[in-house]
Design a protein around this motif. Structure first.
Motif, PDB file in Angstrom:
ATOM      1  N   ARG A 133     -53.824  20.362  48.320  1.00 28.16           N
ATOM      2  CA  ARG A 133     -54.871  19.546  48.672  1.00 28.16           C
ATOM      3  C   ARG A 133     -56.156  20.292  48.826  1.00 28.16           C
ATOM      4  N   PRO A 134     -56.590  20.970  47.189  1.00 29.95           N
ATOM      5  CA  PRO A 134     -57.517  21.866  47.264  1.00 29.95           C
ATOM      6  C   PRO A 134     -58.988  21.230  48.000  1.00 29.95           C
ATOM      7  N   VAL A 135     -59.185  20.245  47.901  1.00 32.51           N
ATOM      8  CA  VAL A 135     -60.628  19.742  48.382  1.00 32.51           C
ATOM      9  C   VAL A 135     -60.668  19.911  49.961  1.00 32.51           C
ATOM     10  N   TRP A 136     -59.587  19.358  50.547  1.00 34.54           N
ATOM     11  CA  TRP A 136     -59.623  19.509  52.039  1.00 34.54           C
ATOM     12  C   TRP A 136     -59.455  20.923  52.553  1.00 34.54           C
ATOM     13  N   ALA A 137     -58.926  21.793  51.571  1.00 33.93           N
ATOM     14  CA  ALA A 137     -58.565  23.279  52.179  1.00 33.93           C
ATOM     15  C   ALA A 137     -60.040  23.867  51.998  1.00 33.93           C
ATOM     16  N   GLY A 138     -60.781  23.491  50.765  1.00 35.12           N
ATOM     17  CA  GLY A 138     -62.462  23.871  50.794  1.00 35.12           C
ATOM     18  C   GLY A 138     -63.130  23.688  51.945  1.00 35.12           C
ATOM     19  N   VAL A 139     -62.983  22.149  52.321  1.00 35.76           N
ATOM     20  CA  VAL A 139     -63.765  21.858  53.478  1.00 35.76           C
ATOM     21  C   VAL A 139     -63.463  22.391  54.681  1.00 35.76           C
TER      22      VAL A 139
ATOM     23  N   PRO B 132     -59.421  35.780  46.934  1.00 38.07           N
ATOM     24  CA  PRO B 132     -58.114  35.888  46.593  1.00 38.07           C
ATOM     25  C   PRO B 132     -57.904  34.182  45.729  1.00 38.07           C
ATOM     26  N   LEU B 133     -58.258  33.066  46.023  1.00 34.54           N
ATOM     27  CA  LEU B 133     -57.813  32.163  45.454  1.00 34.54           C
ATOM     28  C   LEU B 133     -58.734  32.065  44.032  1.00 34.54           C
ATOM     29  N   LEU B 134     -59.444  32.653  43.658  1.00 30.17           N
ATOM     30  CA  LEU B 134     -60.179  32.869  42.341  1.00 30.17           C
ATOM     31  C   LEU B 134     -59.442  33.637  41.605  1.00 30.17           C
ATOM     32  N   LEU B 135     -58.890  34.790  42.230  1.00 27.65           N
ATOM     33  CA  LEU B 135     -58.037  35.498  41.435  1.00 27.65           C
ATOM     34  C   LEU B 135     -56.685  34.943  40.860  1.00 27.65           C
ATOM     35  N   LEU B 136     -56.145  34.306  41.875  1.00 26.77           N
ATOM     36  CA  LEU B 136     -54.647  33.816  41.704  1.00 26.77           C
ATOM     37  C   LEU B 136     -54.777  32.360  40.732  1.00 26.77           C
ATOM     38  N   CYS B 137     -55.802  31.678  40.925  1.00 31.14           N
ATOM     39  CA  CYS B 137     -56.250  30.590  39.930  1.00 31.14           C
ATOM     40  C   CYS B 137     -56.522  30.948  38.542  1.00 31.14           C
ATOM     41  N   TRP B 138     -57.224  32.061  38.416  1.00 31.05           N
ATOM     42  CA  TRP B 138     -57.516  32.801  37.115  1.00 31.05           C
ATOM     43  C   TRP B 138     -56.175  33.013  36.576  1.00 31.05           C
ATOM     44  N   ARG B 139     -55.332  33.724  37.514  1.00 25.48           N
ATOM     45  CA  ARG B 139     -54.063  34.263  36.874  1.00 25.48           C
ATOM     46  C   ARG B 139     -53.464  33.230  36.384  1.00 25.48           C
ATOM     47  N   ALA B 140     -53.116  31.933  36.972  1.00 25.86           N
ATOM     48  CA  ALA B 140     -52.222  30.782  36.799  1.00 25.86           C
ATOM     49  C   ALA B 140     -53.268  29.639  35.859  1.00 25.86           C
TER      50      ALA B 140
ATOM     51  N   VAL C 109     -61.838  23.537  45.416  1.00 25.74           N
ATOM     52  CA  VAL C 109     -61.571  24.276  46.687  1.00 25.74           C
ATOM     53  C   VAL C 109     -63.170  24.664  47.158  1.00 25.74           C
ATOM     54  N   LEU C 110     -63.578  25.520  45.877  1.00 26.81           N
ATOM     55  CA  LEU C 110     -65.120  25.823  45.957  1.00 26.81           C
ATOM     56  C   LEU C 110     -65.911  24.867  46.313  1.00 26.81           C
ATOM     57  N   GLY C 111     -66.071  23.763  45.352  1.00 29.01           N
ATOM     58  CA  GLY C 111     -66.850  22.496  45.815  1.00 29.01           C
ATOM     59  C   GLY C 111     -66.705  22.059  47.458  1.00 29.01           C
ATOM     60  N   GLY C 112     -65.539  22.001  47.866  1.00 31.02           N
ATOM     61  CA  GLY C 112     -65.259  21.612  49.372  1.00 31.02           C
ATOM     62  C   GLY C 112     -65.713  22.557  50.226  1.00 31.02           C
ATOM     63  N   ALA C 113     -65.669  23.641  50.070  1.00 33.25           N
ATOM     64  CA  ALA C 113     -66.179  24.851  50.905  1.00 33.25           C
ATOM     65  C   ALA C 113     -67.652  24.897  50.894  1.00 33.25           C
ATOM     66  N   VAL C 114     -68.446  25.046  49.728  1.00 31.78           N
ATOM     67  CA  VAL C 114     -69.660  25.047  49.800  1.00 31.78           C
ATOM     68  C   VAL C 114     -70.446  23.745  50.156  1.00 31.78           C
ATOM     69  N   GLY C 115     -69.692  22.508  50.118  1.00 34.22           N
ATOM     70  CA  GLY C 115     -70.256  21.327  50.357  1.00 34.22           C
ATOM     71  C   GLY C 115     -70.228  21.195  52.110  1.00 34.22           C
ATOM     72  N   ALA C 116     -69.300  21.585  52.669  1.00 40.28           N
ATOM     73  CA  ALA C 116     -68.795  21.555  54.140  1.00 40.28           C
ATOM     74  C   ALA C 116     -69.866  22.536  54.934  1.00 40.28           C
ATOM     75  N   TRP C 117     -69.997  23.787  54.102  1.00 40.46           N
ATOM     76  CA  TRP C 117     -70.902  25.014  54.665  1.00 40.46           C
ATOM     77  C   TRP C 117     -72.189  24.347  54.884  1.00 40.46           C
ATOM     78  N   LEU C 118     -72.801  23.812  53.526  1.00 43.62           N
ATOM     79  CA  LEU C 118     -74.167  23.182  53.434  1.00 43.62           C
ATOM     80  C   LEU C 118     -74.213  22.118  54.706  1.00 43.62           C
ATOM     81  N   LEU C 119     -73.392  21.215  54.994  1.00 37.56           N
ATOM     82  CA  LEU C 119     -73.424  20.067  55.725  1.00 37.56           C
ATOM     83  C   LEU C 119     -73.633  20.680  57.069  1.00 37.56           C
ATOM     84  N   VAL C 120     -73.067  21.545  57.469  1.00 42.27           N
ATOM     85  CA  VAL C 120     -73.296  22.199  58.839  1.00 42.27           C
ATOM     86  C   VAL C 120     -74.654  22.971  58.987  1.00 42.27           C
ATOM     87  N   ASN C 121     -74.807  23.706  58.111  1.00 41.62           N
ATOM     88  CA  ASN C 121     -75.922  24.661  58.142  1.00 41.62           C
ATOM     89  C   ASN C 121     -77.409  24.099  57.594  1.00 41.62           C
TER      90      ASN C 121
END
Length: 538
Positions: free
Chosen positions: A249-255, A273-281, A290-302
Motif C-alpha cells: 500500500r505505497p500511498v498509505w506508506a508515504g502518508v 532506499p525506496l528510490l534505489l530498490l524501485c529503480w532496480r526493480a 509513496v513519494l506523493g503520499g509523503a510530500v502531501g502528508a508533510w505539507l498538510l501538517v507543516n
C-alpha cells in the motif's frame, strides 16, 4: 504452523537457491537461462526464533524451552500482536519506575541528582522552559526571555502538536513541580501508546516473523530512553509506514512516512532506499505513489504553521543547522582532543553522509541479490546516527525497529544493545561529573570511551547487515527462500536495472542459456547438429 529448525552455524543452502528472484533477462533468452529460486514458504508458516536462533532457544528455557511440533501458536486469544503489546506495556511501566527518583525529587533539584540516578528527561523541564506552563502556543507565541535561534519551540511541527496536546491534558492548579510531574506522566502514557503501535506494526511487517518484534519490546534502550524525549512518536509513525509498504500500500506508506518526518527529520531517509530498490526493480509507479503520499502528508501538517509564522516554523531547521559539536558525537571527541572545533563541521558531516549514501546506493544496485528494504533503511539511518553532530541516548530508538527487521538475531542485537546501554549510563555519569560539585561520575576520557563503544556497536551491526546483503545465504530472513517480506511490491520482483557485480552475474546468466549442454561436447570430434549440441530448444 511453526518453522523447521535451523542453526545458522551449519551449512547453508546453495548459491542458486539463495539467489532468489533472478535479474531480468532479455526477452529472447531461453528458458534454461532462468535462475531457479527456492519455493516460497507456506503463508501460514510462522518462524519461531527459538527454532533457529541459539540465543533465543537458550532464553526460551526460562519458560520451558522451544515450542514443540504440537504447540498451537497464534490460534488463541494471545496472538503475537497482543502478547507483544503486553510486553511493551510492562517494559514501559518498568521504565517509568526507573524514573521514580527523578519524578519524586531529582528533576527539581539543582546540580547532578538527575544524572547520578540516570533518570534524566527533557519532558518536565520543557513544560515551563518552552512556555506550555504559561499557556503559550508553540510556533506562534514567542518564548519569553529567549533570543537567537531559540525564540520558538525547536521541534518539528507534529512533535510540537503532541506536546501541546499533553499540555492541554495536564491539570491546572497546584505547584509548578506538580504540573511538571503531571506533564511527564501524561507524555509517558502517550509515548507508551506509541511504543505499542510500533511493536504491532513491526509484527505485521514481517508477517511470517512476528516474534522478531519481541527484540523491540524487550530492548533495554526502550526501557531506559523511552521517556527522555518525544522520539517514539516518529518511531511509531515510521514503523506504521513500513508496515503499509510491506502490505503493498505505497500511498498509505508515504502518508505515514511523511507524518513521521513531520515529527522528526530522520524518517525522510527512508525515501532513499525506496528510490534505489524501485529503480532496480523498475517499480516507478509505486515509488511515485509513496513519494506523493509523503510530500502531501508533510505539507498538510507543516503548511498551516508555515503560513502562520515562518520564523516559528523554521526554528527547528535553523537550530539544527547552527548546532555545533555536541554530546555523543565523534565530533565532540575531536573537538575536545584538539581543543578547538572544526570550522566547516557542516561540510564534513554533509560529505560523509553523501559518501555513505553513495556507498549504500552502489550496494543496492550491485549486490548479487536485491537487498531487503529494511537492510538499506537501517544502513542509511545508522550512517546518519554515526555522523550526526549530536547523539542523544534516545536516538537509539530511531535505529531499533530497523535493526530488528534488518538483522533479527539476538546475539548481534544484544551486542549492539549492550553498547547503547553503556553509552546511556556513560553520558549520565559524565554529566553528573561536570555538573555536580563533588564530581561523582566519569571524566572526559572515560566518556570518550563510552562514545566509541556506541560507535563500534553500531558499526558492528552495520557490518553484519552488509555481510547479509553480499551473502544472502547468511541472511536470517532469506535462508528458507523468503525474499523481502518488508518489500511489498518489491517482494520477489525481477530486477530491471543493475550495475557492478549484479550486472556481471546477469550477463553470465544470459550467456548460460546458450552454452553447450556439457563440457565434453567441446572436445568431441564428431559433428553435432544444433538439435543435439545445445541444451535449449526453440
Amino acid at each position: 504452523m511453526t518453522s523447521s529448525a535451523r542453526d545458522e552455524s551449519v551449512g547453508q543452502i546453495g548459491p542458486i537457491e539463495a539467489s532468489g528472484p533472478a535479474p531480468a533477462l532479455p526477452a529472447t533468452a531461453p528458458a534454461a537461462a532462468t535462475v531457479t529460486a527456492t519455493a516460497v514458504p507456506p503463508a501460514n508458516t510462522v518462524v519461531v526464533p527459538a527454532d533457529e536462533d541459539p540465543v533465543a532457544a537458550a532464553g526460551s528455557e526460562v519458560i520451558g524451552g522451544p515450542p514443540g511440533r504440537r504447540a498451537l501458536l497464534g490460534v488463541s486469544w494471545w496472538i503475537p500482536a497482543r502478547f507483544l503489546a503486553l510486553v511493551v506495556i510492562v517494559v514501559s511501566v518498568l521504565g517509568m519506575v526507573q524514573k521514580l527518583p527523578c519524578y519524586d525529587a531529582a528533576w527539581f533539584q539543582p546540580g547532578s541528582p538527575q544524572y547520578i540516578h540516570a533518570c534524566y528527561s527533557d519532558i518536565p523541564h520543557l513544560f515551563s522552559g518552552r512556555g506550555f506552563a504559561a499557556g503559550l502556543h508553540p510556533y506562534v507565541d514567542r518564548i519569553p526571555g529567549t533570543s537567537g535561534d531559540l525564540q520558538y519551540l525547536e521541534y518539528p511541527v507534529l512533535t510540537g502538536l503532541f506536546m501541546q496536546i499533553a499540555a492541554w491534558l495536564t491539570p491546572g492548579g497546584g505547584s509548578g513541580q506538580q504540573q511538571e510531574q503531571w506533564f511527564w506522566a501524561i507524555n509517558a502514557g502517550l509515548l507508551m501508546a506509541c511504543a505499542v503501535v510500533a511493536v504491532v506494526a513491526l509484527s505485521r511487517t514481517h508477517r511470517r516473523r512476528p516474534w522478531d518484534a519481541l527484540m523491540f519490546a524487550l530492548a533495554p534502550c526502550l526501557l531506559l530512553n523511552a521517556t527522555i524525549n518525544w522520539d517514539l512518536l516518529a518511531v511509531a509513525l515510521a514503523a506504521v509506514g513500513m508496515a503499509w509498504w510491506a502490505g503493498s500500500r505505497p500511498v498509505w506508506a508515504g502518508v505515514f512516512i511523511g507524518l513521521a518526518t513531520a515529527a522528526k527529520l530522520y524518517p525522510l531517509l527512508l525515501i532513499g532506499p525506496l528510490l534505489l530498490l524501485c529503480w532496480r526493480a523498475g517499480r516507478w509507479r509505486e515509488f511515485r505513489a509513496v513519494l506523493g503520499g509523503a510530500v502531501g502528508a508533510w505539507l498538510l501538517v507543516n503548511l498551516p504553521i508555515m503560513i502562520a509564522n515562518w520564523q516559528g516554523w523554521s526554528t527547528f531547521y535553523v537550530f539544527s543547522k547552527h548546532r555545533t559539536e555536541d554530546y555523543g558525537s565523534i565530533w565532540l571527541i575531536l573537538m575536545q582532543s584538539r581543543g578547538v572545533g572544526l570550522e566547516n563541521l557542516d561540510t564534513f558531516v554533509a560529505v560523509l553522509m553523501v559518501l555513505s549514501c553513495l556507498g549504500v546506493g552502489w550496494l543496492a544496485l550491485s549486490a548479487p541479490r536485491r537487498p531487503r528494504f529494511a537492510q538499506l533503511a537501517f544502513l542509511v539511518v545508522a550512517a546518519f546516527v554515526l555522523f550526526n553532530k549530536v547523539y542523544s541516548p534516545q536516538y537509539a530508538l530511531w535505529v531499533l525497529p530497523l535493526a530488528v527487521l534488518a538483522r533479527p538475531r539476538w546475539r548481534d542485537f544484544l551486542i549492539w544493545q549492550a553498547c547503547e546501554v553503556l553509552y546511556t549510563l556513560g553520558i549520565w555519569s559524565h554529566l553528573g561529573f561536570v555538573t555536580g560539585p563533588k564530581q561523582h561520575g566519569i571524566g572526559e576520557s572515560w566518556y570518550h570511551f563510552a562514545i566509541v563503544l556506541h560507535l563500534l556497536g553500531t558499526l558492528y551491526l552495520c557490518g553484519m547487515v552488509i555481510r547479509d546483503i553480499l551473502r544472502p545465504d547468511r541472511d536470517p530472513v532469506r535462508w528458507d527462500g523468503t525474499d523481502d517480506p518488508s518489500g511489498g511490491v518489491l517482494d520477489r520482483a525481477p530486477d530491471v536495472f543493475v550495475v557492478g557485480t549484479a550486472r556481471q552475474l546477469r550477463e553470465e546468466a544470459s550467456y548460460a542459456g546458450y552454452e553447450p549442454a556439457g563440457s565434453e561436447l567441446w572436445l568431441d570430434d564428431e559433428p553435432h547438429t544444433p538439435e543435439s549440441a545445445w541444451s535449449t530448444r526453440p
